[in-house]
Design a protein around this motif. Structure first.
Motif, PDB file in Angstrom:
ATOM      1  N   HIS A  22      39.692  39.340  37.569  1.00  0.00           N
ATOM      2  CA  HIS A  22      40.243  39.862  36.347  1.00  0.00           C
ATOM      3  C   HIS A  22      41.515  38.947  36.179  1.00  0.00           C
ATOM      4  CE1 HIS A  22      37.741  43.638  36.608  1.00  0.00           C
ATOM      5  NE2 HIS A  22      37.931  43.284  37.971  1.00  0.00           N
ATOM      6  N   ASP A  23      41.634  38.293  35.114  1.00  0.00           N
ATOM      7  CA  ASP A  23      42.672  37.337  34.999  1.00  0.00           C
ATOM      8  C   ASP A  23      43.571  37.795  33.815  1.00  0.00           C
ATOM      9  OD1 ASP A  23      40.755  36.976  33.052  1.00  0.00           O
ATOM     10  OD2 ASP A  23      40.451  34.453  33.621  1.00  0.00           O
ATOM     11  N   ALA A  24      43.533  38.812  33.433  1.00  0.00           N
ATOM     12  CA  ALA A  24      44.244  39.207  32.282  1.00  0.00           C
ATOM     13  C   ALA A  24      45.632  39.351  32.794  1.00  0.00           C
ATOM     14  CB  ALA A  24      43.854  40.522  31.556  1.00  0.00           C
ATOM     15  N   GLY A  25      46.760  39.151  31.963  1.00  0.00           N
ATOM     16  CA  GLY A  25      48.161  39.535  32.464  1.00  0.00           C
ATOM     17  C   GLY A  25      48.717  38.418  33.303  1.00  0.00           C
ATOM     18  N   PRO A  26      49.978  38.371  33.922  1.00  0.00           N
ATOM     19  CA  PRO A  26      50.434  37.306  34.536  1.00  0.00           C
ATOM     20  C   PRO A  26      49.485  37.046  35.856  1.00  0.00           C
ATOM     21  CG  PRO A  26      52.232  39.078  34.359  1.00  0.00           C
ATOM     22  CD  PRO A  26      50.649  39.671  33.643  1.00  0.00           C
ATOM     23  N   ARG A  27      49.877  35.563  36.323  1.00  0.00           N
ATOM     24  CA  ARG A  27      48.748  35.227  37.285  1.00  0.00           C
ATOM     25  C   ARG A  27      49.121  35.710  38.560  1.00  0.00           C
ATOM     26  NH1 ARG A  27      46.122  30.272  37.406  1.00  0.00           N
ATOM     27  NH2 ARG A  27      45.496  29.459  39.441  1.00  0.00           N
ATOM     28  N   ASP A  28      50.139  36.217  38.988  1.00  0.00           N
ATOM     29  CA  ASP A  28      50.370  36.768  40.165  1.00  0.00           C
ATOM     30  C   ASP A  28      49.876  38.405  40.255  1.00  0.00           C
ATOM     31  OD1 ASP A  28      52.121  37.794  38.425  1.00  0.00           O
ATOM     32  OD2 ASP A  28      54.120  37.933  39.929  1.00  0.00           O
ATOM     33  N   HIS A  29      49.280  38.742  39.062  1.00  0.00           N
ATOM     34  CA  HIS A  29      48.715  40.252  38.988  1.00  0.00           C
ATOM     35  C   HIS A  29      47.172  39.912  39.112  1.00  0.00           C
ATOM     36  CE1 HIS A  29      52.809  42.295  37.479  1.00  0.00           C
ATOM     37  NE2 HIS A  29      52.627  41.915  38.796  1.00  0.00           N
ATOM     38  N   TRP A  30      46.673  38.716  38.840  1.00  0.00           N
ATOM     39  CA  TRP A  30      45.330  38.468  38.928  1.00  0.00           C
ATOM     40  C   TRP A  30      44.678  39.242  40.344  1.00  0.00           C
ATOM     41  CZ3 TRP A  30      43.705  32.975  37.128  1.00  0.00           C
ATOM     42  CH2 TRP A  30      44.511  32.644  35.882  1.00  0.00           C
ATOM     43  N   THR A  31      43.468  40.068  39.729  1.00  0.00           N
ATOM     44  CA  THR A  31      43.067  40.720  41.139  1.00  0.00           C
ATOM     45  C   THR A  31      41.368  40.315  41.029  1.00  0.00           C
ATOM     46  OG1 THR A  31      42.447  42.787  39.590  1.00  0.00           O
ATOM     47  CG2 THR A  31      44.431  42.520  40.947  1.00  0.00           C
ATOM     48  N   VAL A  32      40.618  40.937  42.162  1.00  0.00           N
ATOM     49  CA  VAL A  32      39.214  40.543  42.309  1.00  0.00           C
ATOM     50  C   VAL A  32      38.523  41.832  42.851  1.00  0.00           C
ATOM     51  CG1 VAL A  32      37.427  39.420  43.555  1.00  0.00           C
ATOM     52  CG2 VAL A  32      39.637  38.263  43.288  1.00  0.00           C
ATOM     53  N   THR A  33      37.671  42.118  42.134  1.00  0.00           N
ATOM     54  CA  THR A  33      36.643  43.564  42.306  1.00  0.00           C
ATOM     55  C   THR A  33      35.369  43.120  42.578  1.00  0.00           C
ATOM     56  OG1 THR A  33      36.178  43.832  40.092  1.00  0.00           O
ATOM     57  CG2 THR A  33      38.188  44.916  40.706  1.00  0.00           C
ATOM     58  N   CYS A  34      34.652  44.033  43.100  1.00  0.00           N
ATOM     59  CA  CYS A  34      33.164  43.864  43.378  1.00  0.00           C
ATOM     60  C   CYS A  34      32.419  44.368  42.204  1.00  0.00           C
ATOM     61  CB  CYS A  34      32.826  44.363  44.880  1.00  0.00           C
ATOM     62  SG  CYS A  34      31.371  44.310  45.050  1.00  0.00           S
ATOM     63  N   GLY A  35      31.467  43.496  41.930  1.00  0.00           N
ATOM     64  CA  GLY A  35      30.874  44.116  40.714  1.00  0.00           C
ATOM     65  C   GLY A  35      29.705  45.166  41.028  1.00  0.00           C
ATOM     66  N   ALA A  36      29.411  45.251  42.374  1.00  0.00           N
ATOM     67  CA  ALA A  36      28.228  46.407  43.113  1.00  0.00           C
ATOM     68  C   ALA A  36      29.115  47.495  42.815  1.00  0.00           C
ATOM     69  CB  ALA A  36      27.935  45.663  44.460  1.00  0.00           C
ATOM     70  N   GLY A  37      30.433  47.664  42.712  1.00  0.00           N
ATOM     71  CA  GLY A  37      30.939  49.145  42.520  1.00  0.00           C
ATOM     72  C   GLY A  37      30.971  49.792  44.002  1.00  0.00           C
ATOM     73  N   CYS A  38      31.407  48.889  45.074  1.00  0.00           N
ATOM     74  CA  CYS A  38      31.379  49.626  46.545  1.00  0.00           C
ATOM     75  C   CYS A  38      32.842  50.334  46.315  1.00  0.00           C
ATOM     76  CB  CYS A  38      31.212  48.471  47.357  1.00  0.00           C
ATOM     77  SG  CYS A  38      31.976  46.953  47.263  1.00  0.00           S
ATOM     78  N   THR A  39      32.899  51.230  47.159  1.00  0.00           N
ATOM     79  CA  THR A  39      34.015  51.881  47.577  1.00  0.00           C
ATOM     80  C   THR A  39      34.443  51.934  49.008  1.00  0.00           C
ATOM     81  OG1 THR A  39      32.988  53.975  47.896  1.00  0.00           O
ATOM     82  CG2 THR A  39      33.531  53.432  45.497  1.00  0.00           C
ATOM     83  N   CYS A  40      35.849  52.138  49.138  1.00  0.00           N
ATOM     84  CA  CYS A  40      36.159  52.033  50.423  1.00  0.00           C
ATOM     85  C   CYS A  40      35.960  53.103  51.441  1.00  0.00           C
ATOM     86  CB  CYS A  40      37.857  51.764  50.424  1.00  0.00           C
ATOM     87  SG  CYS A  40      38.609  51.715  52.150  1.00  0.00           S
ATOM     88  N   THR A  41      35.622  52.783  52.714  1.00  0.00           N
ATOM     89  CA  THR A  41      35.275  54.100  53.418  1.00  0.00           C
ATOM     90  C   THR A  41      36.302  54.660  54.362  1.00  0.00           C
ATOM     91  OG1 THR A  41      34.567  52.642  55.131  1.00  0.00           O
ATOM     92  CG2 THR A  41      32.976  53.281  53.647  1.00  0.00           C
TER      93      THR A  41
END
Length: 207
Positions: free
Chosen positions: A155-174
């Motif tokens: 996810h590269d919208a916004g300032p570079r230091d705010h770029w994030t990565v997510t999983c397209g599989a939609g997995c969640t933290c346990t």
């Protein structure tokens, strides 16, 4: 940073980008409508005695009437919703509501940040549904530390230091013990990492 705050930042910047895209589309449409040359027939002036193409009254009426634009309504709706959120957190102001909201997101309680992220995501979805060819996320190399699926997205919208990565599989933290390697584990939250954090993690694993 709590993952709810990361989601709030990510969805806020994504929505801000979508709002600018919506504004550009509205402006382009209005330029077309307001451009007289774009409304003239190739036979302009040939039927002046009968009205129609050469009738100046008809031309003026056409130029003076702008069709109802549902995209403008959508922009107003999105702006109003953002203003309502911003007004709950800060004194009312003519400043753009997203400009007011972004500095506040890190100070929200995680639960409030989650609510904000859901709202931002909903508004972005409305804009993407109304505009052609919504932007696609960039694939991020490697497997998800949480579920092992190779569907990481940048996810590269916004300032570079705010770029994030997510999983397209939609997995969640346990929660505690989850292999996701998020700095703060929160049960039930969709996995999300700062780009720099995930890069560092990948580099250590490769080493």
């Amino acid at each position: 940073m709590h993952p709810h705050h990361l989601h709030a930042h990510t969805t806020a910047h994504t929505l801000d980008t979508a709002r600018r895209r919506l504004a550009r589309t509205i402006a382009t449409r209005r330029q077309v409508v307001d451009q007289p040359d774009g409304l003239r027939s190739s036979t302009l002036g040939r039927r002046s005695s009968l009205g129609g193409h050469g009738d100046p009254v008809g031309t003026i009426a056409l130029l003076g009437t702008r069709e109802h634009d549902p995209l403008a309504d959508l922009a107003q709706f999105v702006g109003d919703r953002l203003a309502a959120i911003a007004d709950q957190l800060t004194p009312p102001s003519p400043i753009d509501p997203m400009t007011r909201l972004l500095p506040l997101l890190p100070r929200l309680q995680p639960r409030a940040a989650n609510v904000a992220a859901r709202c931002f995501r909903m508004l972005t979805g409305r804009i993407d549904a109304a505009l052609p060819a919504p932007p696609r996320l960039t694939a991020w190399p490697g497997d998800c530390p949480g579920c092992g699926v190779r569907l990481l997205q940048l996810h590269d919208a916004g300032p570079r230091d705010h770029w994030t990565v997510t999983c397209g599989a939609g997995c969640t933290c346990t929660g505690d013990g989850c292999p996701c390697q998020m700095p703060i584990r929160a049960q039930g939250v969709t996995h999300i990492w700062l780009r720099t954090t995930l890069t560092a993690t990948t580099d250590r694993k490769a080493a």
